[in-house]
Motif scaffolding. Sequence first.
Motif, PDB file in Angstrom:
ATOM      1  N   ALA A 257     -19.302   1.015  37.659  1.00 53.24           N
ATOM      2  CA  ALA A 257     -18.447   2.204  37.714  1.00 53.24           C
ATOM      3  C   ALA A 257     -17.306   2.009  38.714  1.00 53.24           C
ATOM      4  N   ILE A 258     -17.604   1.385  39.846  1.00 52.65           N
ATOM      5  CA  ILE A 258     -16.566   1.109  40.853  1.00 52.65           C
ATOM      6  C   ILE A 258     -15.549   0.128  40.276  1.00 52.65           C
ATOM      7  N   SER A 259     -16.042  -0.936  39.693  1.00 49.64           N
ATOM      8  CA  SER A 259     -15.153  -1.939  39.101  1.00 49.64           C
ATOM      9  C   SER A 259     -14.273  -1.334  38.016  1.00 49.64           C
ATOM     10  N   ASP A 260     -14.869  -0.498  37.184  1.00 55.62           N
ATOM     11  CA  ASP A 260     -14.111   0.155  36.102  1.00 55.62           C
ATOM     12  C   ASP A 260     -13.065   1.126  36.646  1.00 55.62           C
ATOM     13  N   ALA A 261     -13.301   1.661  37.835  1.00 52.11           N
ATOM     14  CA  ALA A 261     -12.378   2.638  38.410  1.00 52.11           C
ATOM     15  C   ALA A 261     -11.165   1.986  39.091  1.00 52.11           C
ATOM     16  N   ILE A 262     -11.220   0.681  39.281  1.00 50.61           N
ATOM     17  CA  ILE A 262     -10.106  -0.027  39.923  1.00 50.61           C
ATOM     18  C   ILE A 262      -9.168  -0.574  38.850  1.00 50.61           C
ATOM     19  N   ARG A 263      -7.919  -0.159  38.938  1.00 52.58           N
ATOM     20  CA  ARG A 263      -6.919  -0.621  37.964  1.00 52.58           C
ATOM     21  C   ARG A 263      -6.450  -2.017  38.365  1.00 52.58           C
ATOM     22  N   VAL A 264      -6.451  -2.915  37.387  1.00 52.00           N
ATOM     23  CA  VAL A 264      -5.986  -4.285  37.617  1.00 52.00           C
ATOM     24  C   VAL A 264      -4.599  -4.412  37.002  1.00 52.00           C
ATOM     25  N   ILE A 265      -3.650  -4.862  37.827  1.00 48.55           N
ATOM     26  CA  ILE A 265      -2.277  -5.044  37.361  1.00 48.55           C
ATOM     27  C   ILE A 265      -1.990  -6.545  37.373  1.00 48.55           C
ATOM     28  N   PRO A 266      -1.955  -7.144  36.166  1.00 47.98           N
ATOM     29  CA  PRO A 266      -1.730  -8.590  36.109  1.00 47.98           C
ATOM     30  C   PRO A 266      -0.316  -8.979  36.545  1.00 47.98           C
ATOM     31  N   HIS A 267      -0.234 -10.127  37.177  1.00 49.16           N
ATOM     32  CA  HIS A 267       1.043 -10.733  37.561  1.00 49.16           C
ATOM     33  C   HIS A 267       1.867  -9.856  38.497  1.00 49.16           C
ATOM     34  N   PHE A 268       1.168  -9.167  39.420  1.00 44.58           N
ATOM     35  CA  PHE A 268       1.869  -8.373  40.425  1.00 44.58           C
ATOM     36  C   PHE A 268       1.309  -8.742  41.796  1.00 44.58           C
ATOM     37  N   PRO A 269       2.105  -9.015  42.757  1.00 45.63           N
ATOM     38  CA  PRO A 269       3.567  -8.925  42.790  1.00 45.63           C
ATOM     39  C   PRO A 269       4.281 -10.158  42.255  1.00 45.63           C
ATOM     40  N   LYS A 270       3.493 -11.186  41.855  1.00 46.21           N
ATOM     41  CA  LYS A 270       4.124 -12.370  41.264  1.00 46.21           C
ATOM     42  C   LYS A 270       3.178 -12.968  40.231  1.00 46.21           C
ATOM     43  N   PRO A 271       3.685 -13.830  39.377  1.00 46.25           N
ATOM     44  CA  PRO A 271       2.850 -14.424  38.324  1.00 46.25           C
ATOM     45  C   PRO A 271       1.582 -15.070  38.889  1.00 46.25           C
ATOM     46  N   GLY A 272       0.478 -14.826  38.210  1.00 51.62           N
ATOM     47  CA  GLY A 272      -0.806 -15.402  38.600  1.00 51.62           C
ATOM     48  C   GLY A 272      -1.652 -14.514  39.497  1.00 51.62           C
ATOM     49  N   ILE A 273      -1.063 -13.481  40.068  1.00 50.21           N
ATOM     50  CA  ILE A 273      -1.800 -12.559  40.937  1.00 50.21           C
ATOM     51  C   ILE A 273      -2.341 -11.414  40.092  1.00 50.21           C
ATOM     52  N   MET A 274      -3.612 -11.083  40.313  1.00 44.18           N
ATOM     53  CA  MET A 274      -4.227  -9.931  39.647  1.00 44.18           C
ATOM     54  C   MET A 274      -4.411  -8.854  40.724  1.00 44.18           C
ATOM     55  N   PHE A 275      -3.433  -7.952  40.841  1.00 43.54           N
ATOM     56  CA  PHE A 275      -3.443  -6.927  41.886  1.00 43.54           C
ATOM     57  C   PHE A 275      -4.520  -5.897  41.581  1.00 43.54           C
ATOM     58  N   GLN A 276      -5.366  -5.610  42.587  1.00 38.16           N
ATOM     59  CA  GLN A 276      -6.435  -4.618  42.451  1.00 38.16           C
ATOM     60  C   GLN A 276      -5.950  -3.302  43.060  1.00 38.16           C
ATOM     61  N   ASP A 277      -5.578  -2.359  42.215  1.00 39.65           N
ATOM     62  CA  ASP A 277      -5.035  -1.072  42.673  1.00 39.65           C
ATOM     63  C   ASP A 277      -6.173  -0.080  42.846  1.00 39.65           C
ATOM     64  N   ILE A 278      -6.465   0.275  44.110  1.00 39.77           N
ATOM     65  CA  ILE A 278      -7.586   1.184  44.370  1.00 39.77           C
ATOM     66  C   ILE A 278      -7.194   2.652  44.246  1.00 39.77           C
TER      67      ILE A 278
END
Length: 112
Positions: free
Chosen positions: A16-37
């Motif tokens: 549930a915690i993992s599902d609640a965190i939005r993942v934004i691919p390639h932010f702030p640069k290519p290859g980074i998977m930003f974890q938006d809490i």
Amino acid sequence: MFAVENGLQGDPRLKAISDAIRVIPHFPKPGIMFQDITTLLLDPKAFKDTVDIFVDRYRDMAISIVAGVEARGFVFGPSIALAIGAKFIPLRKPNKLPGAEQPKWETFVHSC
């Protein structure tokens, strides 16, 4: 790995915690998977479960100070500190507080 090491394997709160965190691919640069809490914080149950997992882990360790590194540490640290009966110290980058005299870590440690 975290789940196995901490006896949480199969704990439904982790999904549930993992599902609640939005993942934004390639932010702030290519290859980074930003974890938006932000999305986690908007889900009261997932947010509480996150804090509860930390509290369960540290409750019986006689911790007197919880230090939170800005930004995410400021969100989770105070709740965890309060729940385990510890003081909370926000850690900031140098020169981020107003005034000529900046608080030093040693000052906090010796005053506790």
